[in-house]
Motif scaffolding. Structure first.
Motif, PDB file in Angstrom:
ATOM      1  N   LYS A 534       0.771  -1.331   0.086  1.00  0.00           N
ATOM      2  CA  LYS A 534       0.050   0.038   0.018  1.00  0.00           C
ATOM      3  C   LYS A 534       0.767   1.238  -0.102  1.00  0.00           C
ATOM      4  O   LYS A 534       2.020   1.211   0.636  1.00  0.00           O
ATOM      5  N   ARG A 536       2.146   4.987   0.975  1.00  0.00           N
ATOM      6  CA  ARG A 536       2.247   6.179   1.983  1.00  0.00           C
ATOM      7  C   ARG A 536       2.708   7.403   1.605  1.00  0.00           C
ATOM      8  O   ARG A 536       3.396   7.240   0.259  1.00  0.00           O
ATOM      9  N   ASP A 550      -2.361   9.131   6.718  1.00  0.00           N
ATOM     10  CA  ASP A 550      -2.956   7.992   6.660  1.00  0.00           C
ATOM     11  C   ASP A 550      -3.938   7.753   5.539  1.00  0.00           C
ATOM     12  O   ASP A 550      -5.080   8.254   5.749  1.00  0.00           O
ATOM     13  N   ASN A 552      -5.145   5.117   4.291  1.00  0.00           N
ATOM     14  CA  ASN A 552      -6.318   4.178   4.348  1.00  0.00           C
ATOM     15  C   ASN A 552      -7.379   4.798   5.320  1.00  0.00           C
ATOM     16  O   ASN A 552      -8.534   4.431   4.913  1.00  0.00           O
ATOM     17  N   SER A 553      -7.371   5.468   6.002  1.00  0.00           N
ATOM     18  CA  SER A 553      -8.172   5.994   7.192  1.00  0.00           C
ATOM     19  C   SER A 553      -8.905   7.320   6.736  1.00  0.00           C
ATOM     20  O   SER A 553      -9.480   7.815   7.138  1.00  0.00           O
TER      21      SER A 553
END
Length: 919
Positions: A534, A536, A550, A552-553
């Motif tokens: 993933k 970053r 973040d 993903n969040s």
């Protein structure tokens, strides 16, 4: 010699031996459209000479070849070419300005004049008809005019004179073709005629005397007509007259008035020149004025070229609707022979001139070839007319995209050296570019905050443009899987876009944005998470914050911060890159404005190493790991970088060895961007306001050879110490090193001592300070941790001691790159202090003691007293008292007696700290 054996075209007839430098200029796109473009060849050949930044380019258009004349360190401000097109004289403006005369046949500089106008350089230059003399006009506030015999080895001009301020800023000069001892210069409002004459002692440059205002501006009353601003001046080809073009479309005709007097009395012909006539040639402003053979030629702001005879009667006119304001006109050297005419037939001189092909250059950066027999305007070059700020290389093909401030986006095949496709954005200016990793998309950020995602081949928009940034977009980047696109803008915000699947097709949409910094953002960087595939995302700002997001969040309109770390204590971080996996530990590489490079653990963000970076006049502005195709040695990696005006290469791993890096001047007025080809064979630099893009060929073998010649092991680091390995400084360091061993064992011990080559890590700060490097407590902690954990990832054990060789490396890498600077202390007093009665910046004694106890790495009252006691203790003739233990009353008395109530930066440095101050 190579010069005298050279003939026209020699430059391109043979394959030149490759230069043995790590970076070699291979091609230049764009040119300085404020300077003339010259034609060097005859007939249908198209060999052009023009200036790009600090380089003279000889460009064979038909054969698609370039040759570069390199020697200037500043941007070239003016140039001239001899009548036979062989000799080219160039000059620049800035520190250490040069005048260089080149042989255009061989490309060899045959004469370099140093220190001609040391104050500000040169604003105008001309070469005489016989190619023996140069006339130069300086660029300073007070201008100086000089005449040089460039074939003479002397560094002094034959004669010179200083111009009075009322003459205006002279920016054009030209010789009289019939008389090399006479020339003329002009500003926008003044025309000055010069004659240099021989006296019994030397040559003298004669000017209009102050009692005669030959150079006074022409007013409305002079001819009862508006004159306009002057552009260029010339001498008439068959009489004593001179002509000056104006912005009102008129020609001022100058001629000799009054009786001629002997030149030896310094009242010669130029002093009696006077404006006798003002001729209305047209309504449009005249920008170019030339005399060529038996014709007077003008160019104007509408792109028209007109030919006149000696009586200023129009002969012919060339014009085209697409031609902009003309900047220069350059004719081919020889005309075609008309049938039935002998070359000596003067009646054919006008027709011969009218039959000559010529090169036009315009102020909007376009060069055209005009064939007079067909009245055919052929576009030879069309370059960016405004700053080139953005470049991006295709990740899989030999393509580079170039974006400029005028909205022009071009894609260029750098192997075939030709343009493929272009698009003009009329709404705003291009600021940054980025290809996605597959090379299907090209993203562009604009100064109005908009973001376009384009098809990489056609440059058509893949979706509607986004406009979520509140300021100009400064950085743009795709994630490794092309799922995300991130931008940074001048309003300190990061904006993220995401590619989503909707209705069976993928499309880009805005995800979220965040005002994540409070100072300019210097870098945004996508990476890959260590434990997954993933992406970053990190951003680095001048606020010293490294922010990780973040993804993903994060959700629609909500960008989540994962970590926020302060990466510098006082220095300002300027750029960021992922460090290659050269060890078991993963790092992020940064460079700051103190010429230091730092390695941070990618997970903990702990500073693991501080290293001396390249020190080439200015800090690193952008860094990029050079892609490598070396499968034989994958551990062999290199770093490309730009500073304010240079491009360079660095061998990895970084260790502080100065011989492992090199740099070359690429854009003296500032580099705006850097990109590398997908295979690492070429680097590209954009020059911002110089409107040029430069392609550099990478020669890693030359860089490796230079590093080898610099020595191995500790040799390069010894050379960085004052006096080297045999110097007094090194001997003093050895003494302190062994004294630290004694101290660690106990000074008063009577036991047998074990002589060692190591000292405990706790002694590092003391030895550093003894050697004149005074690190902060945070810096001390970084140094100790750097050594303590240097082998932890490999052995799982901490290092507790350091030897002399490793200490020298630690010292060289951590100390200030250029030693102690009084400017830093003065700058602090500018901020903290106030102006006293004498106008000096001072800090109140009480305020200083309070600041030391309350701000920054604050000291306790006891630490401050002990420190001041050590610095200001009992001196010869002084009244201080030595404090072996902390005594508040004694410290206060010592402070009042030894420290004045108002402290200047000089008193603080010399009297309190005891540091030497350079005179």
């Amino acid at each position: 010699s190579l010069v005298w054996a050279a003939t026209p075209g020699t430059l391109f007839q043979e394959d030149r031996q490759a230069c043995l430098h790590p970076l070699n200029l291979s091609w230049v796109l764009g040119y300085n459209s404020s300077l003339a473009v010259h034609s060097l060849m005859d007939g249908e050949d198209r060999v052009l000479l023009y200036v790009s930044s600090h380089t003279v380019v000889i460009h064979d258009v038909l054969w698609n070849k370039q040759y570069h004349l390199q020697g200037h360190t500043n941007v070239i401000s003016c140039l001239c070419v001899s009548e036979d097109r062989r000799w080219v004289a160039t000059a620049d403006r800035g520190p250490d300005a040069l005048i260089i005369v080149w042989d255009s046949f061989s490309g060899i500089p045959v004469r370099t004049i140093f220190g001609s106008h040391p104050e500000d350089g040169i604003s105008a230059i001309a070469i005489s008809q016989d190619a023996k003399y140069l006339a130069t006009v300086s660029a300073g506030t007070v201008q100086r005019v000089c005449v040089w015999k460039w074939t003479s080895p002397t560094e002094k001009p034959m004669c010179s004179t200083e111009l009075r301020p009322e003459f205006g800023y002279q920016d054009y000069v030209i010789f009289n073709p019939q008389n090399p001892y006479e020339f003329v210069s002009n500003s926008k409002t003044q025309v000055i005629f010069y004659l240099w004459v021989r006296t019994s002692l030397s040559w003298v440059l004669a000017l209009p005397p102050s009692s005669k205002h030959t150079a006074s501006p022409l007013s409305l009353q002079t001819f009862n007509s508006m004159v306009g601003h002057f552009s260029q001046s010339v001498f008439h080809f068959n009489n004593s007259q001179a002509l000056t073009g104006t912005s009102a479309g008129k020609l001022v005709v100058w001629d000799v008035v009054g009786p001629h007097t002997p030149s030896k009395e310094l009242r010669a012909k130029p002093h009696s020149m006077k404006a006798i006539k003002l001729v209305q040639m047209q309504k449009d402003s005249l920008t170019v004025l030339k005399v060529f053979d038996s014709c007077i030629v003008t160019g104007d702001v509408k792109g028209q070229v007109k030919f006149y005879d000696g009586q200023l009667q129009l002969l012919t006119c060339y014009s085209h609707s697409s031609v902009g304001p003309i900047r220069s006109i350059s004719f081919s050297k020889t005309p075609p022979d008309p049938p039935g005419a002998s070359p000596s037939d003067s009646s054919n001189s006008v027709s011969l001139t009218l039959n000559r092909n010529f090169i036009l250059s315009t102020s909007d950066a376009t060069v055209l070839h005009v064939a007079t027999d067909r009245t055919n305007f052929e576009k030879v070059m069309e370059e960016a007319k405004k700053a080139v700020n953005a470049i991006a290389c295709h990740p899989r093909q030999a393509l580079v995209a170039v974006g400029s401030h005028c909205g022009l986006l071009k894609v260029w095949d750098y192997q075939q050296t030709k343009y493929l496709v272009s698009r003009i954005f009329t709404e705003s200016s291009i600021r940054c570019l980025s290809y996605n990793p597959e090379g299907y998309f090209l993203a562009a950020g604009f100064t109005d905050g908009s973001v376009y995602i384009l098809d990489a081949i056609s440059l058509r928009s893949s979706c509607k443009e986004f406009k979520f940034s509140r300021g100009p977009v400064t950085h743009i980047s795709f994630s490794h899987n092309s799922e995300y696109l991130a931008t940074a803008d001048e309003k300190y915000s990061v904006t993220v876009y995401k590619r989503v699947l909707k209705n069976g097709s993928r499309r880009w949409e805005h995800l979220a944005g965040l005002h994540s910094h409070y100072k300019p953002i210097r870098s945004i960087l996508f990476g890959v998470q260590l434990d997954s595939n993933k992406p970053r995302l990190l951003s680095l700002g001048e606020d010293r914050q490294l922010v990780e997001y973040d993804l993903n969040s994060s959700s629609k309109d909500h960008l989540v911060i994962l970590h926020r770390d302060r990466v510098e204590q006082s220095a300002v971080p300027l750029c960021l890159a992922w460090y290659p996996q050269l060890s078991t530990e993963s790092f992020i590489l940064t460079a700051n404005n103190c010429y230091k490079m730092k390695l941070y653990n990618t997970t903990t963000k702990m500073c693991r190493k501080t290293l001396l970076g390249p020190t080439y006049g200015s800090p690193l502005e952008k860094i990029q790991i050079l892609p490598t195709t070396n499968t034989a040695d994958p551990q062999k990696c290199y770093l490309a970088y730009i500073t304010k005006d240079k491009v360079g290469l660095q061998i990895l791993p970084v260790d502080g060895n100065p011989h492992k890096s090199s740099a070359f001047i690429c854009h003296p007025d500032g580099v705006s961007d850097l990109a590398s080809s997908y295979d690492g064979r070429y680097l590209f630099t954009a020059g911002g306001n110089d409107c040029t893009l430069m392609k550099w060929e990478v020669n890693l073998n030359a860089l490796d050879a230079a590093a080898s010649l610099g020595g191995e092991g500790l040799i390069p680091f010894y050379n960085l110490l004052d006096g080297g390995r045999e110097g007094e400084f090194f001997r003093e360091l050895e003494d302190y090193f062994y004294y630290a061993q004694l101290r660690s064992h106990g000074i008063d011990t009577l036991e047998t001592r074990q002589v060692s080559t190591h000292i405990p890590l706790e002694e590092i700060p003391s030895v550093m300070r003894a050697m004149g490097f005074y690190p902060s407590e945070e810096k001390v902690e970084e140094m100790i941790n750097e050594v303590k954990f240097s082998k932890y990832m490999d052995t799982g054990e901490q290092v507790t001691t350091i030897n002399l060789g490793d200490f020298i490396k630690l010292y060289v890498n951590h100390r200030p790159a250029f030693g102690l600077s009084m400017k830093n202390i003065q700058r602090a007093f500018q901020v903290l202090g106030y102006d006293n009665e004498n106008g000096e910046k001072v800090v109140d004694r009480g305020d200083l003691l309070l600041l030391l106890q309350c701000r920054g790495e604050h000291m306790t009252e006891e630490e401050l007293a002990q420190c001041l006691t050590t610095l200001l203790g009992k001196r010869p003739g002084g009244g201080g008292s030595e404090l072996d233990t902390y005594d508040p009353s004694g410290a206060a008395a010592l402070t009042e007696e030894e420290i004045p109530e108002e402290i200047t930066a000089e008193i603080f440095a010399a009297d309190i700290l005891g540091l030497p101050i350079a005179e």
